[in-house]
Design a protein around this motif. Structure first.
Motif, PDB file in Angstrom:
ATOM      1  N   THR A  30      -4.355   9.146  11.441  1.00  0.00           N
ATOM      2  CA  THR A  30      -3.564   8.682  10.324  1.00  0.00           C
ATOM      3  C   THR A  30      -2.495   7.944  10.687  1.00  0.00           C
ATOM      4  O   THR A  30      -2.010   7.799  11.940  1.00  0.00           O
ATOM      5  CB  THR A  30      -2.873   9.887   9.276  1.00  0.00           C
ATOM      6  N   ALA A  31      -1.951   7.048   9.731  1.00  0.00           N
ATOM      7  CA  ALA A  31      -0.819   6.174  10.093  1.00  0.00           C
ATOM      8  C   ALA A  31       0.419   6.928  10.785  1.00  0.00           C
ATOM      9  O   ALA A  31       1.019   6.726  11.769  1.00  0.00           O
ATOM     10  CB  ALA A  31      -0.228   5.472   8.986  1.00  0.00           C
ATOM     11  N   VAL A  96       1.246  -1.359  10.486  1.00  0.00           N
ATOM     12  CA  VAL A  96       1.067  -0.144  10.147  1.00  0.00           C
ATOM     13  C   VAL A  96       1.889   0.693  11.191  1.00  0.00           C
ATOM     14  O   VAL A  96       2.495   1.573  10.869  1.00  0.00           O
ATOM     15  CB  VAL A  96      -0.425   0.322  10.419  1.00  0.00           C
ATOM     16  N   PRO A 127       0.304   2.548   5.081  1.00  0.00           N
ATOM     17  CA  PRO A 127      -0.069   2.395   3.956  1.00  0.00           C
ATOM     18  C   PRO A 127       0.847   2.566   2.690  1.00  0.00           C
ATOM     19  O   PRO A 127       0.509   2.214   1.631  1.00  0.00           O
ATOM     20  CB  PRO A 127      -1.291   3.335   3.768  1.00  0.00           C
ATOM     21  N   LYS A 130       2.215  -1.347   0.758  1.00  0.00           N
ATOM     22  CA  LYS A 130       1.020  -2.258   0.866  1.00  0.00           C
ATOM     23  C   LYS A 130       1.605  -3.679   0.991  1.00  0.00           C
ATOM     24  O   LYS A 130       2.758  -4.050   0.548  1.00  0.00           O
ATOM     25  CB  LYS A 130       0.080  -2.062  -0.301  1.00  0.00           C
ATOM     26  N   TRP A 222      -9.041  -1.054  10.698  1.00  0.00           N
ATOM     27  CA  TRP A 222      -8.227  -0.052  10.171  1.00  0.00           C
ATOM     28  C   TRP A 222      -6.999  -0.419   9.779  1.00  0.00           C
ATOM     29  O   TRP A 222      -6.430  -0.054   8.740  1.00  0.00           O
ATOM     30  CB  TRP A 222      -8.112   0.981  11.257  1.00  0.00           C
ATOM     31  N   ARG A 225      -7.432  -2.106   6.411  1.00  0.00           N
ATOM     32  CA  ARG A 225      -7.474  -1.269   5.564  1.00  0.00           C
ATOM     33  C   ARG A 225      -6.215  -0.558   4.769  1.00  0.00           C
ATOM     34  O   ARG A 225      -6.249  -0.476   3.883  1.00  0.00           O
ATOM     35  CB  ARG A 225      -8.436  -0.155   5.704  1.00  0.00           C
ATOM     36  N   GLN A 226      -5.513  -0.348   5.797  1.00  0.00           N
ATOM     37  CA  GLN A 226      -4.154   0.305   5.377  1.00  0.00           C
ATOM     38  C   GLN A 226      -3.220  -0.664   4.717  1.00  0.00           C
ATOM     39  O   GLN A 226      -2.347  -0.091   3.856  1.00  0.00           O
ATOM     40  CB  GLN A 226      -3.335   0.777   6.641  1.00  0.00           C
ATOM     41  N   TYR A 227      -3.207  -2.167   5.107  1.00  0.00           N
ATOM     42  CA  TYR A 227      -2.220  -3.019   4.558  1.00  0.00           C
ATOM     43  C   TYR A 227      -2.472  -3.827   3.204  1.00  0.00           C
ATOM     44  O   TYR A 227      -1.803  -3.966   2.569  1.00  0.00           O
ATOM     45  CB  TYR A 227      -2.086  -3.993   5.953  1.00  0.00           C
TER      46      TYR A 227
END
Length: 335
Positions: A30-31, A96, A127, A130, A222, A225-227
């Motif tokens: 996870t972040a 992230v 995340p 965003k 990855w 996808r979080q940002y």
């Protein structure tokens, strides 16, 4: 040039750590788990210069009422009677990971080498926050310099923007934003170290170096996808400055790239686009280097040499008036 032998050793160690389970790739974390791992790499990879005479933690307001932390580095106490030029610096980490601590050695080194103040900002990360929060935090930090810089001993007329990796993306976008916003200080230089600039990762260098050279394709996916809120954000110039049609009128650029970096080609493309638009560009490609090499002073001397080159470019920009600016000076391969 071949991969630098010390970089090759580092990559072998990374691979061994991954295969043994001692190192867990970011896409498997996870972040929250990834952030301390990234910060912990700095004292292992980098040489941290001694603390400067002036290092101060600040709190900067943002447009939504929140505050972000920042750290001001300078060789002397900034004074409103003798204000210092300032580099607004955005750290890397894919939007992230990364922090004030992860890039402290780099910022100390640049402040020492340039003789300028460096304002490093802890923009909010995904995340939890965003797109476009990181960009807006960078804009708000530049606006803070316009409003409060003089009181903090900073020269609002001598400002540069810079960053590495995702921070380089933010710096490039910030230079574009400042061009259209007269309320912001107009940067005298943009320092872009291996920035992400394209909406899609389809370049030849991305195909060649997207696996096995530290910055992995899976890790980039990855990060994004979080940002990003959704795929349409990829085409927004605040995320992908190459999407801007007109790059004229932007400040001169120092673009620092690594030969074995997936982002190499988009950095070169941006340099070419800037030069075609009449912007002075100093493009420095470091042979044998990989993404993130600026944070590897304990591994390769090139990291410290590149930081010194950034310092010299800043010092020159802060000395030079508009009428004295040098012409564009395109790609130079470092020996």
């Amino acid at each position: 040039m071949s991969l630098h032998p010390d970089i090759a050793v580092l990559l072998d160690m990374v691979q061994i750590g991954t295969e043994s389970g001692a190192r867990i790739p970011f896409p498997q974390l996870t972040a929250t788990q990834a952030r301390p791992d990234f910060d912990a790499s700095s004292p292992l990879l980098d040489v941290d210069p001694p603390p400067l005479a002036h290092e101060r933690r600040l709190s900067l307001p943002t447009r939504d009422g929140a505050a972000i932390a920042a750290r001001l580095y300078a060789e002397r106490e900034p004074d409103s009677r003798s204000p210092m030029p300032v580099l607004l610096y955005m750290h890397g980490g894919g939007f992230v990971v990364g922090s004030l601590d992860s890039h402290q050695p780099l910022c100390r080194g640049v402040a020492t080498d340039s003789g300028a103040a460096v304002l490093s900002i802890d923009y909010r990360l995904a995340p939890e926050h965003k797109f476009p929060t990181a960009f807006e935090d960078a804009v708000d930090a530049l606006a803070w310099i316009a409003r409060e810089g003089a009181a903090a001993g900073l020269d609002r007329q001598r400002v540069a923007v810079g960053g590495d990796s995702a921070g380089g993306t933010l710096a490039a976008a910030l230079a574009i934003e400042a061009r259209a916003n007269g309320d912001l200080p107009q940067p005298l230089l943009q320092v872009l170290a291996y920035p992400g600039l394209s909406s899609r990762q389809v370049s030849d260098s991305y195909s060649r170096y997207g696996s096995g050279f530290l910055l992995e394709r899976d890790t980039v996916d990855w990060f994004f996808r979080q940002y990003l809120r959704d795929d349409s954000d990829r085409d927004d110039w605040r995320f992908a400055p190459l999407a801007v049609c007109d790059l004229s009128g932007l400040p001169p650029a120092l673009i620092v790239l690594a030969e074995y970096d997936p982002l190499l080609d988009e950095g070169r493309d941006y340099a070419s686009r800037l030069e075609a638009a009449g912007v002075a560009v100093d493009l420095q490609v470091y042979p044998g280097m990989i993404h993130e090499f600026l944070r590897m002073g304990n591994v390769v001397a090139d990291a410290l040499q590149a930081r010194a080159a950034i310092g010299r470019a800043l010092a020159a920009a802060f000395r030079t008036t508009d009428s004295e600016r040098p012409p564009a000076n395109m790609e130079r391969h470092r020996d």
